[in-house]
Design a protein around this motif. Sequence first.
Motif, PDB file in Angstrom:
ATOM      1  N   PRO A 154      28.734  11.400  13.123  1.00  0.00           N
ATOM      2  CA  PRO A 154      28.495   9.278  12.300  1.00  0.00           C
ATOM      3  C   PRO A 154      29.263   8.834  14.088  1.00  0.00           C
ATOM      4  O   PRO A 154      29.631   9.204  14.830  1.00  0.00           O
ATOM      5  CB  PRO A 154      29.664   9.294  11.831  1.00  0.00           C
ATOM      6  N   LYS A 155      29.079   7.594  14.373  1.00  0.00           N
ATOM      7  CA  LYS A 155      29.565   6.899  15.617  1.00  0.00           C
ATOM      8  C   LYS A 155      30.762   6.871  15.158  1.00  0.00           C
ATOM      9  O   LYS A 155      31.587   6.410  13.983  1.00  0.00           O
ATOM     10  CB  LYS A 155      29.768   4.761  15.024  1.00  0.00           C
ATOM     11  N   PRO A 156      31.587   6.970  16.336  1.00  0.00           N
ATOM     12  CA  PRO A 156      32.936   6.964  16.340  1.00  0.00           C
ATOM     13  C   PRO A 156      34.254   5.721  15.903  1.00  0.00           C
ATOM     14  O   PRO A 156      33.028   4.618  16.140  1.00  0.00           O
ATOM     15  CB  PRO A 156      33.431   6.773  18.117  1.00  0.00           C
ATOM     16  N   LYS A 157      34.858   5.686  15.453  1.00  0.00           N
ATOM     17  CA  LYS A 157      35.633   4.440  14.623  1.00  0.00           C
ATOM     18  C   LYS A 157      36.902   4.489  14.764  1.00  0.00           C
ATOM     19  O   LYS A 157      37.679   5.622  15.262  1.00  0.00           O
ATOM     20  CB  LYS A 157      35.827   4.547  13.218  1.00  0.00           C
ATOM     21  N   ILE A 158      37.389   4.047  15.975  1.00  0.00           N
ATOM     22  CA  ILE A 158      38.759   3.413  16.668  1.00  0.00           C
ATOM     23  C   ILE A 158      39.818   2.460  15.230  1.00  0.00           C
ATOM     24  O   ILE A 158      39.349   1.315  14.883  1.00  0.00           O
ATOM     25  CB  ILE A 158      38.945   3.097  17.739  1.00  0.00           C
ATOM     26  N   PRO A 159      41.014   2.967  14.979  1.00  0.00           N
ATOM     27  CA  PRO A 159      41.485   2.027  14.240  1.00  0.00           C
ATOM     28  C   PRO A 159      42.278   1.102  15.169  1.00  0.00           C
ATOM     29  O   PRO A 159      43.017   1.195  15.893  1.00  0.00           O
ATOM     30  CB  PRO A 159      43.086   2.970  13.843  1.00  0.00           C
ATOM     31  N   ILE A 160      42.209  -0.197  14.168  1.00  0.00           N
ATOM     32  CA  ILE A 160      42.554  -1.118  14.664  1.00  0.00           C
ATOM     33  C   ILE A 160      43.921  -1.711  14.860  1.00  0.00           C
ATOM     34  O   ILE A 160      44.155  -1.567  13.169  1.00  0.00           O
ATOM     35  CB  ILE A 160      42.474  -2.404  15.198  1.00  0.00           C
ATOM     36  N   VAL A 161      44.859  -1.891  15.527  1.00  0.00           N
ATOM     37  CA  VAL A 161      46.799  -2.092  14.579  1.00  0.00           C
ATOM     38  C   VAL A 161      46.962  -2.919  15.414  1.00  0.00           C
ATOM     39  O   VAL A 161      46.979  -2.631  16.200  1.00  0.00           O
ATOM     40  CB  VAL A 161      47.578  -0.522  14.547  1.00  0.00           C
ATOM     41  N   HIS A 162      48.566  -3.760  14.468  1.00  0.00           N
ATOM     42  CA  HIS A 162      49.565  -4.094  14.887  1.00  0.00           C
ATOM     43  C   HIS A 162      50.097  -3.371  16.102  1.00  0.00           C
ATOM     44  O   HIS A 162      50.307  -2.041  15.722  1.00  0.00           O
ATOM     45  CB  HIS A 162      50.223  -5.173  13.722  1.00  0.00           C
ATOM     46  N   PHE A 163      50.333  -4.683  17.451  1.00  0.00           N
ATOM     47  CA  PHE A 163      51.635  -3.536  18.058  1.00  0.00           C
ATOM     48  C   PHE A 163      52.747  -2.958  17.852  1.00  0.00           C
ATOM     49  O   PHE A 163      53.175  -1.741  18.169  1.00  0.00           O
ATOM     50  CB  PHE A 163      51.298  -4.309  19.411  1.00  0.00           C
ATOM     51  N   THR A 164      53.191  -3.327  17.198  1.00  0.00           N
ATOM     52  CA  THR A 164      54.016  -2.477  16.805  1.00  0.00           C
ATOM     53  C   THR A 164      54.474  -0.811  15.813  1.00  0.00           C
ATOM     54  O   THR A 164      54.545  -0.661  15.565  1.00  0.00           O
ATOM     55  CB  THR A 164      55.009  -3.629  15.367  1.00  0.00           C
ATOM     56  N   ARG A 165      52.878  -1.825  15.473  1.00  0.00           N
ATOM     57  CA  ARG A 165      52.973  -0.119  14.682  1.00  0.00           C
ATOM     58  C   ARG A 165      51.623   1.138  15.981  1.00  0.00           C
ATOM     59  O   ARG A 165      51.692   1.989  15.320  1.00  0.00           O
ATOM     60  CB  ARG A 165      51.609  -0.354  13.451  1.00  0.00           C
ATOM     61  N   ALA A 166      51.582   0.566  16.971  1.00  0.00           N
ATOM     62  CA  ALA A 166      51.221   1.378  17.607  1.00  0.00           C
ATOM     63  C   ALA A 166      51.288   2.313  18.329  1.00  0.00           C
ATOM     64  O   ALA A 166      53.216   2.485  18.599  1.00  0.00           O
ATOM     65  CB  ALA A 166      49.994   0.920  18.303  1.00  0.00           C
ATOM     66  N   LYS A 167      51.021   4.116  18.994  1.00  0.00           N
ATOM     67  CA  LYS A 167      52.107   4.461  18.854  1.00  0.00           C
ATOM     68  C   LYS A 167      51.493   4.787  20.935  1.00  0.00           C
ATOM     69  O   LYS A 167      50.052   4.990  20.946  1.00  0.00           O
ATOM     70  CB  LYS A 167      51.544   6.051  18.669  1.00  0.00           C
ATOM     71  N   PRO A 168      52.746   4.431  21.669  1.00  0.00           N
ATOM     72  CA  PRO A 168      52.435   4.986  23.447  1.00  0.00           C
ATOM     73  C   PRO A 168      52.507   6.870  23.644  1.00  0.00           C
ATOM     74  O   PRO A 168      51.898   7.274  22.475  1.00  0.00           O
ATOM     75  CB  PRO A 168      54.111   4.504  23.696  1.00  0.00           C
ATOM     76  N   PRO A 169      51.442   6.530  24.325  1.00  0.00           N
ATOM     77  CA  PRO A 169      51.273   5.000  25.866  1.00  0.00           C
ATOM     78  C   PRO A 169      49.859   4.825  26.013  1.00  0.00           C
ATOM     79  O   PRO A 169      50.126   4.878  25.120  1.00  0.00           O
ATOM     80  CB  PRO A 169      51.912   6.256  27.391  1.00  0.00           C
ATOM     81  N   PHE A 170      50.224   3.158  26.728  1.00  0.00           N
ATOM     82  CA  PHE A 170      49.431   2.109  26.469  1.00  0.00           C
ATOM     83  C   PHE A 170      48.815   2.071  27.357  1.00  0.00           C
ATOM     84  O   PHE A 170      49.654   2.106  28.782  1.00  0.00           O
ATOM     85  CB  PHE A 170      50.172   1.418  26.278  1.00  0.00           C
ATOM     86  N   ILE A 171      47.760   1.938  27.638  1.00  0.00           N
ATOM     87  CA  ILE A 171      47.016   1.122  28.440  1.00  0.00           C
ATOM     88  C   ILE A 171      46.944  -0.351  28.278  1.00  0.00           C
ATOM     89  O   ILE A 171      45.911  -0.882  27.438  1.00  0.00           O
ATOM     90  CB  ILE A 171      45.192   1.536  28.625  1.00  0.00           C
TER      91      ILE A 171
END
Length: 345
Positions: free
Chosen positions: A297-314
Amino acid sequence: MVDVSIILPVYNAEKWLNESLHSIIDQNFEGTLELSVFNDGSTDRSYEVLSQWRSRLEAKGIKVILGGHSETQPKGVGAAKNHAVKQSAGTYLCFFDADDVMLKDRVQQQYKAALAHPKSLIGCQFYREPANSTSRYTNWANSLSQDQLFHQAYTSHGPTVIMPTWFCSRAMFEEIGEFSEAGKGTPEDLIFFYRLLEMNLGLYRVDQCLLMYRYHPEATTFSVLEETIWNLRVSALEDQVLSKWSAFTIWNAGKQGRKLYRSLQPHNQNKVLMLCDVDKKKTDKGVYTYEESKCIPKPKIPIVHFTRAKPPFIICVKQDMTGGQLEENLASLQLTEGKDYIHFN
């Protein structure tokens, strides 16, 4: 023996040469200085102006090597710089564009810095002419910390040590290798810069304004396509940053963040944990589906609020363009630049 060679590629620069050459005569450098010029097929009076200045420069003890011809086809700024370096003899190289002007302390201050940082590419602060023509870019480049010269090397601005301010040892230049000679439309400075980073060599900026960097529509910068720059940046990011990360988050679920994701090689796409954003419309969608993917299937990437995101970040959000919100959000997470996040815009 020559301490410093000023490397000057010239192409149809007649209108600026008097001012730029005068700034060479005005240098207060205490060592030996030469000017190595390569005239890359100019069709104006550049060669005549250079010839007229030769005796004035040599009367000041500045040897002049004048290479190139007006009859030949231009080979591009990369080739012109390489020729100028080859015909020069200085232990150190001071790169200079024909449309710019050096302040009188430039060679002396950068020479001192190069002696103190022998394995580094040396830059300096600058101002633009006309004034405020690229104020955001100028402020960014002049205010970077020493660490940020490395950490922000993948932003859309290009090299963090600005090419017209480059100064380095000949030995270091030869270790890195010549500029690309692919011709018009090739960002030879950015290619060289990323090669330097790949080789783990140093960067250092003299925190003193030592150059007037002219802004005008004839500059070679404008011949380089944005997509060419984008592809170089992505490639360097993958090679020099993402190769060391097992997983990461792209900060921006909008156009730029999605474009970065699509531009990554498949093995780096697989490392993307999620996209994050502050826009409720984007986070409410909950997922980004990569429709262009050939995977099933097509890749599905979760979208979350930045406060719930995991570093490291680009970080794919432009700096200084959100009224301080991006900077406040980053500060609230108590992250370390270079370790927990890298700016890409």
